[in-house]
Design an enzyme around this catalytic site. Structure first.
Site, PDB file in Angstrom:
ATOM      1  N   ASN A  68      -3.595   2.640   4.641  1.00 36.53           N
ATOM      2  CA  ASN A  68      -4.163   3.978   4.752  1.00 36.53           C
ATOM      3  C   ASN A  68      -3.364   4.698   5.830  1.00 36.53           C
ATOM      4  OD1 ASN A  68      -5.640   6.217   5.858  1.00 36.53           O
ATOM      5  ND2 ASN A  68      -7.484   5.480   4.848  1.00 36.53           N
ATOM      6  N   ASP A  70      -3.421   7.953   6.702  1.00 37.27           N
ATOM      7  CA  ASP A  70      -4.067   9.073   7.391  1.00 37.27           C
ATOM      8  C   ASP A  70      -3.151  10.294   7.465  1.00 37.27           C
ATOM      9  OD1 ASP A  70      -6.006  10.478   8.819  1.00 37.27           O
ATOM     10  OD2 ASP A  70      -5.256   9.778  10.755  1.00 37.27           O
ATOM     11  N   GLU A  96      -5.046   7.836   1.445  1.00 37.80           N
ATOM     12  CA  GLU A  96      -5.260   9.029   2.261  1.00 37.80           C
ATOM     13  C   GLU A  96      -3.924   9.698   2.592  1.00 37.80           C
ATOM     14  OE1 GLU A  96      -8.281  10.583   5.743  1.00 37.80           O
ATOM     15  OE2 GLU A  96      -7.776   8.455   5.677  1.00 37.80           O
ATOM     16  N   TYR A 171      -8.677   4.510  -2.661  1.00 36.51           N
ATOM     17  CA  TYR A 171      -9.254   5.035  -1.422  1.00 36.51           C
ATOM     18  C   TYR A 171     -10.711   5.367  -1.746  1.00 36.51           C
ATOM     19  CZ  TYR A 171     -10.047   8.244   2.500  1.00 36.51           C
ATOM     20  OH  TYR A 171     -10.557   8.881   3.613  1.00 36.51           O
ATOM     21  N   ASP A 210      -8.192   1.029   1.026  1.00 39.69           N
ATOM     22  CA  ASP A 210      -9.257   1.313   1.988  1.00 39.69           C
ATOM     23  C   ASP A 210     -10.551   1.383   1.181  1.00 39.69           C
ATOM     24  OD1 ASP A 210     -11.076   2.320   3.776  1.00 39.69           O
ATOM     25  OD2 ASP A 210      -9.891   4.071   4.343  1.00 39.69           O
ATOM     26  N   ASN A 212     -13.523   1.251   2.462  1.00 37.90           N
ATOM     27  CA  ASN A 212     -14.516   1.966   3.257  1.00 37.90           C
ATOM     28  C   ASN A 212     -15.839   1.217   3.394  1.00 37.90           C
ATOM     29  OD1 ASN A 212     -14.038   4.292   4.786  1.00 37.90           O
ATOM     30  ND2 ASN A 212     -13.520   5.450   2.945  1.00 37.90           N
ATOM     31  N   ASP A 282      -9.991  -2.364   5.079  1.00 39.36           N
ATOM     32  CA  ASP A 282      -8.889  -2.438   4.117  1.00 39.36           C
ATOM     33  C   ASP A 282      -8.804  -3.862   3.568  1.00 39.36           C
ATOM     34  OD1 ASP A 282      -7.282   0.326   4.709  1.00 39.36           O
ATOM     35  OD2 ASP A 282      -8.197  -0.499   6.523  1.00 39.36           O
ATOM     36  N   ASP A 307      -4.546   5.561  12.017  1.00 38.88           N
ATOM     37  CA  ASP A 307      -5.738   4.945  12.620  1.00 38.88           C
ATOM     38  C   ASP A 307      -6.130   3.667  11.866  1.00 38.88           C
ATOM     39  OD1 ASP A 307      -6.535   6.331  10.362  1.00 38.88           O
ATOM     40  OD2 ASP A 307      -8.075   7.522  11.366  1.00 38.88           O
ATOM     41  N   HIS A 308      -5.433   3.363  10.780  1.00 36.61           N
ATOM     42  CA  HIS A 308      -5.533   2.086  10.080  1.00 36.61           C
ATOM     43  C   HIS A 308      -4.227   1.327  10.297  1.00 36.61           C
ATOM     44  CE1 HIS A 308      -9.042   2.950   7.279  1.00 36.61           C
ATOM     45  NE2 HIS A 308      -8.779   4.144   7.769  1.00 36.61           N
TER      46      HIS A 308
END
Length: 317
Positions: A68, A70, A96, A171, A210, A212, A282, A307-308
């Site tokens: 991911n 971001d 993402e 995602y 991801d 989530n 993830d 941030d991942h």
């Protein structure tokens, strides 16, 4: 990119870890094990050496990396492409991406190592969601979405068919701040699970991305403070449990059932990454007919750029 503690609310980014989950350390007796542990600082995950053979002695034939990013434009500027070149997977899956295909940076659009590139983005919201699949080998067929209009507008799924397996990158939407999308997330889980089961009935399947959700308490730093927050609600966790019960395997937990502090996401706020206050969101999930073919499932926690962090699967297919 400036620091931030959340993504767009409609995208359902996880809330910042609550301060109550980071209590001041209590004084330990001199020489005690707890005192030594506290003196060492945060417990960080150390990715062990890569295992290239499965439990039944098969050497890996496929290496897949999922990340991911971001925002793919920011990720490129943070040397994400250079890291991928060093990791050198056979297939690269990104989530993402937040970018229409026509706006992709040349560094990723023209990446010669991966001549076969596939992009999915949101139909209605620019700079939102999006996934990508880049492969050294041309798939037999590539499909976008899961075949249900309600769930296919946000550019969240790409499926590539290869001779001996399907690869799906996704995602997954989460419940959002205030759980405003929890009902939708539950609907997604049912539809996505049905889609994956249909594919797995035809040939072995690998799912990455991801997803989530932090499935169990071991999968995030502060489970007690997040039981009513997106990504760790009973409903989201139950959805993942049902997927596993339908004949799928969480590859990391299969290989490392008791390994703690292994996270793939950290909020940008409160120095969460340096403290390793994170979530494992993830995953590589495979159909059970591939369980004995898993060689290793890696968490590259030191790789920066998002941030991942990226994850990598070695498997014999």
């Amino acid at each position: 990119m400036p620091k931030r503690g959340k993504k767009k609310e409609e995208d359902g980014e996880l809330p910042v870890e609550k301060e109550v989950a980071e209590p001041e350390p209590k004084k330990a007796k001199k020489g005690g094990a707890k005192a030594a542990k506290e003196a060492d600082g945060p417990i960080l995950y150390e990715d062990p050496p890569d295992k290239l053979t499965s439990s039944n002695g098969k050497k890996y034939t496929l290496k897949v990396t999922s990340w991911n990013v971001d925002g793919i434009r920011a990720w490129v500027k943070k040397k994400g492409v250079e890291w991928v070149s060093e990791e050198n997977p056979d297939i690269l899956c990104l989530q993402e991406t937040k970018c229409a295909e026509k706006q992709l940076p040349a560094d990723i659009r023209d990446l010669a190592e991966y001549p076969h590139k596939y992009w999915a983005c949101s139909e209605d919201k620019e700079g939102y969601s999006g996934v990508a699949l880049l492969s050294k080998v041309k798939p037999l067929e590539v499909k976008y979405g899961i075949g249900e209009e309600e769930h296919d507008k946000e550019g969240r799924v790409i499926t590539a068919e290869f001779p001996s397996y399907f690869l799906v990158t996704s995602y997954v939407p989460n419940a959002g701040r205030g759980l405003v999308r929890l009902e939708y997330r539950q609907s997604w889980d049912v539809a996505f699970r049905s889609y994956l089961k249909g594919l797995a009935a035809r040939k072995p399947l690998i799912l990455c991305g991801d997803l989530n959700v932090a499935h169990e308490e071991i999968d995030l730093k502060n489970p007690k403070g997040n039981k009513k927050n997106a990504g760790f609600t009973p409903e989201e966790r139950a959805g993942f449990t049902k997927l596993l019960e339908e004949g799928f395997v969480d590859t990391f937990r299969h290989l490392y059932p008791d390994t703690a502090y292994a996270y793939t996401f950290w909020t940008y706020m409160m120095n969460a990454r340096s403290k390793n206050v994170g979530w494992r969101l993830d995953y590589f999930v495979v159909s059970k007919d591939l369980q004995e073919s898993i060689c290793d499932s890696k968490i590259r926690s030191t790789a920066l750029g998002s941030d991942h962090c990226p994850i990598t699967l070695y498997i014999a297919v």
